[in-house]
Write a protein that holds these residues in place. Sequence first.
Motif, PDB file in Angstrom:
ATOM      1  N   ALA A 284      16.850  35.650 -43.517  1.00  0.00           N
ATOM      2  CA  ALA A 284      16.120  34.579 -42.832  1.00  0.00           C
ATOM      3  C   ALA A 284      16.154  33.262 -43.612  1.00  0.00           C
ATOM      4  N   LYS A 285      16.087  33.314 -44.938  1.00  0.00           N
ATOM      5  CA  LYS A 285      16.120  32.081 -45.732  1.00  0.00           C
ATOM      6  C   LYS A 285      17.487  31.404 -45.628  1.00  0.00           C
ATOM      7  N   LYS A 286      18.532  32.198 -45.673  1.00  0.00           N
ATOM      8  CA  LYS A 286      19.879  31.637 -45.576  1.00  0.00           C
ATOM      9  C   LYS A 286      20.153  31.068 -44.184  1.00  0.00           C
ATOM     10  N   THR A 287      19.618  31.728 -43.158  1.00  0.00           N
ATOM     11  CA  THR A 287      19.871  31.234 -41.804  1.00  0.00           C
ATOM     12  C   THR A 287      19.121  29.940 -41.528  1.00  0.00           C
ATOM     13  N   LYS A 288      18.020  29.690 -42.200  1.00  0.00           N
ATOM     14  CA  LYS A 288      17.308  28.413 -42.041  1.00  0.00           C
ATOM     15  C   LYS A 288      18.223  27.273 -42.502  1.00  0.00           C
ATOM     16  N   ASN A 289      18.861  27.444 -43.639  1.00  0.00           N
ATOM     17  CA  ASN A 289      19.803  26.434 -44.144  1.00  0.00           C
ATOM     18  C   ASN A 289      20.970  26.265 -43.169  1.00  0.00           C
ATOM     19  N   LEU A 290      21.487  27.367 -42.655  1.00  0.00           N
ATOM     20  CA  LEU A 290      22.579  27.294 -41.672  1.00  0.00           C
ATOM     21  C   LEU A 290      22.148  26.530 -40.424  1.00  0.00           C
ATOM     22  N   ALA A 291      20.957  26.837 -39.927  1.00  0.00           N
ATOM     23  CA  ALA A 291      20.461  26.165 -38.716  1.00  0.00           C
ATOM     24  C   ALA A 291      20.299  24.667 -38.952  1.00  0.00           C
ATOM     25  N   ASP A 292      19.808  24.288 -40.129  1.00  0.00           N
ATOM     26  CA  ASP A 292      19.665  22.864 -40.453  1.00  0.00           C
ATOM     27  C   ASP A 292      21.028  22.173 -40.471  1.00  0.00           C
ATOM     28  N   LYS A 293      22.004  22.815 -41.100  1.00  0.00           N
ATOM     29  CA  LYS A 293      23.358  22.235 -41.158  1.00  0.00           C
ATOM     30  C   LYS A 293      23.999  22.199 -39.770  1.00  0.00           C
ATOM     31  N   LEU A 294      23.751  23.227 -38.976  1.00  0.00           N
ATOM     32  CA  LEU A 294      24.279  23.235 -37.607  1.00  0.00           C
ATOM     33  C   LEU A 294      23.646  22.125 -36.773  1.00  0.00           C
ATOM     34  N   ASN A 295      22.365  21.857 -36.974  1.00  0.00           N
ATOM     35  CA  ASN A 295      21.724  20.747 -36.267  1.00  0.00           C
ATOM     36  C   ASN A 295      22.335  19.413 -36.676  1.00  0.00           C
ATOM     37  N   ASN A 296      22.701  19.292 -37.925  1.00  0.00           N
ATOM     38  CA  ASN A 296      23.382  18.095 -38.397  1.00  0.00           C
ATOM     39  C   ASN A 296      24.732  17.948 -37.692  1.00  0.00           C
ATOM     40  N   LEU A 297      25.468  19.047 -37.613  1.00  0.00           N
ATOM     41  CA  LEU A 297      26.757  19.030 -36.914  1.00  0.00           C
ATOM     42  C   LEU A 297      26.562  18.707 -35.431  1.00  0.00           C
ATOM     43  N   LEU A 298      25.519  19.276 -34.835  1.00  0.00           N
ATOM     44  CA  LEU A 298      25.201  19.016 -33.431  1.00  0.00           C
ATOM     45  C   LEU A 298      24.966  17.528 -33.191  1.00  0.00           C
ATOM     46  N   ALA A 299      24.220  16.902 -34.073  1.00  0.00           N
ATOM     47  CA  ALA A 299      23.944  15.463 -33.946  1.00  0.00           C
ATOM     48  C   ALA A 299      25.242  14.661 -33.995  1.00  0.00           C
ATOM     49  N   ASN A 300      26.123  15.004 -34.913  1.00  0.00           N
ATOM     50  CA  ASN A 300      27.389  14.297 -35.033  1.00  0.00           C
ATOM     51  C   ASN A 300      28.268  14.511 -33.810  1.00  0.00           C
TER      52      ASN A 300
ATOM     53  N   SER B 226      26.500  33.789 -46.363  1.00  0.00           N
ATOM     54  CA  SER B 226      25.366  34.387 -45.659  1.00  0.00           C
ATOM     55  C   SER B 226      25.774  35.592 -44.812  1.00  0.00           C
ATOM     56  N   ASP B 227      27.039  35.991 -44.897  1.00  0.00           N
ATOM     57  CA  ASP B 227      27.576  37.079 -44.063  1.00  0.00           C
ATOM     58  C   ASP B 227      27.407  36.791 -42.571  1.00  0.00           C
ATOM     59  N   ASP B 228      27.481  35.529 -42.198  1.00  0.00           N
ATOM     60  CA  ASP B 228      27.317  35.103 -40.808  1.00  0.00           C
ATOM     61  C   ASP B 228      28.698  34.886 -40.195  1.00  0.00           C
ATOM     62  N   GLU B 229      29.279  35.941 -39.708  1.00  0.00           N
ATOM     63  CA  GLU B 229      30.621  35.890 -39.145  1.00  0.00           C
ATOM     64  C   GLU B 229      30.679  35.042 -37.878  1.00  0.00           C
ATOM     65  N   GLY B 230      29.596  35.016 -37.090  1.00  0.00           N
ATOM     66  CA  GLY B 230      29.583  34.229 -35.860  1.00  0.00           C
ATOM     67  C   GLY B 230      29.776  32.745 -36.124  1.00  0.00           C
ATOM     68  N   THR B 231      28.989  32.197 -37.046  1.00  0.00           N
ATOM     69  CA  THR B 231      29.125  30.782 -37.397  1.00  0.00           C
ATOM     70  C   THR B 231      30.457  30.537 -38.088  1.00  0.00           C
ATOM     71  N   ASN B 232      30.840  31.465 -38.946  1.00  0.00           N
ATOM     72  CA  ASN B 232      32.088  31.336 -39.682  1.00  0.00           C
ATOM     73  C   ASN B 232      33.283  31.233 -38.729  1.00  0.00           C
ATOM     74  N   ALA B 233      33.306  32.080 -37.717  1.00  0.00           N
ATOM     75  CA  ALA B 233      34.409  32.071 -36.751  1.00  0.00           C
ATOM     76  C   ALA B 233      34.463  30.753 -35.979  1.00  0.00           C
ATOM     77  N   LEU B 234      33.290  30.237 -35.572  1.00  0.00           N
ATOM     78  CA  LEU B 234      33.252  28.955 -34.872  1.00  0.00           C
ATOM     79  C   LEU B 234      33.824  27.842 -35.740  1.00  0.00           C
ATOM     80  N   MET B 235      33.360  27.773 -36.972  1.00  0.00           N
ATOM     81  CA  MET B 235      33.803  26.696 -37.854  1.00  0.00           C
ATOM     82  C   MET B 235      35.291  26.795 -38.147  1.00  0.00           C
ATOM     83  N   SER B 236      35.772  27.999 -38.343  1.00  0.00           N
ATOM     84  CA  SER B 236      37.193  28.196 -38.597  1.00  0.00           C
ATOM     85  C   SER B 236      38.028  27.688 -37.421  1.00  0.00           C
ATOM     86  N   ASP B 237      37.592  27.998 -36.208  1.00  0.00           N
ATOM     87  CA  ASP B 237      38.297  27.526 -35.010  1.00  0.00           C
ATOM     88  C   ASP B 237      38.253  26.001 -34.902  1.00  0.00           C
TER      89      ASP B 237
END
Length: 155
Positions: A9-25, A127-138
């Motif tokens: 949960a702590k690692k996903t909070k950081n991921l969500a914050d960074k994803l929101n930054n990407l979303l804004a851009n 964070s072992d988050d393969e879902g986000t990892n796959a999106l970013m890789s694509d």
Amino acid sequence: MRNSIGLDAKKTKNLADKLNNLLANYQVFYMNTRGYHWNIKGDDFFELHAKFEELYNDSLIKIDEIAERILTLGYTPLHTCSDYIGLTKINQDRNITSGKEAIKNILKAYTELLPLERELLIISSDSDDEGTNALMSDYIREQEKSIWMYSSYLG
């Protein structure tokens, strides 16, 4: 503590914050490409009008994927223009009619998007988050090719 998909949960909070930054851009990038599509003039009108439509449609898909990924991680995607403007590093372009200027701005926007995506790739891997990892890789693979193509267009 783990979230509903089994990630820390702590690692996903950081991921969500960074994803929101990407979303804004991406939201600002989307609006810029809509503007290029609407306002383009000149000899390359037909070619670039279609290309910019392709770009904004692709951005719209990515915006939805990013927001849904934030939700999947258990957080809320930002959804106001003021939030986006406060976070984005991509300039808001107005009244761009030159194809070359629009393409230069697209290339400049990629210099903001790619580092964010690469950072998310590292964080999601840690964070072992393969879902986000796959999106970013694509996204990275697609944009690197786009940079080559747009740079070639400019000569």
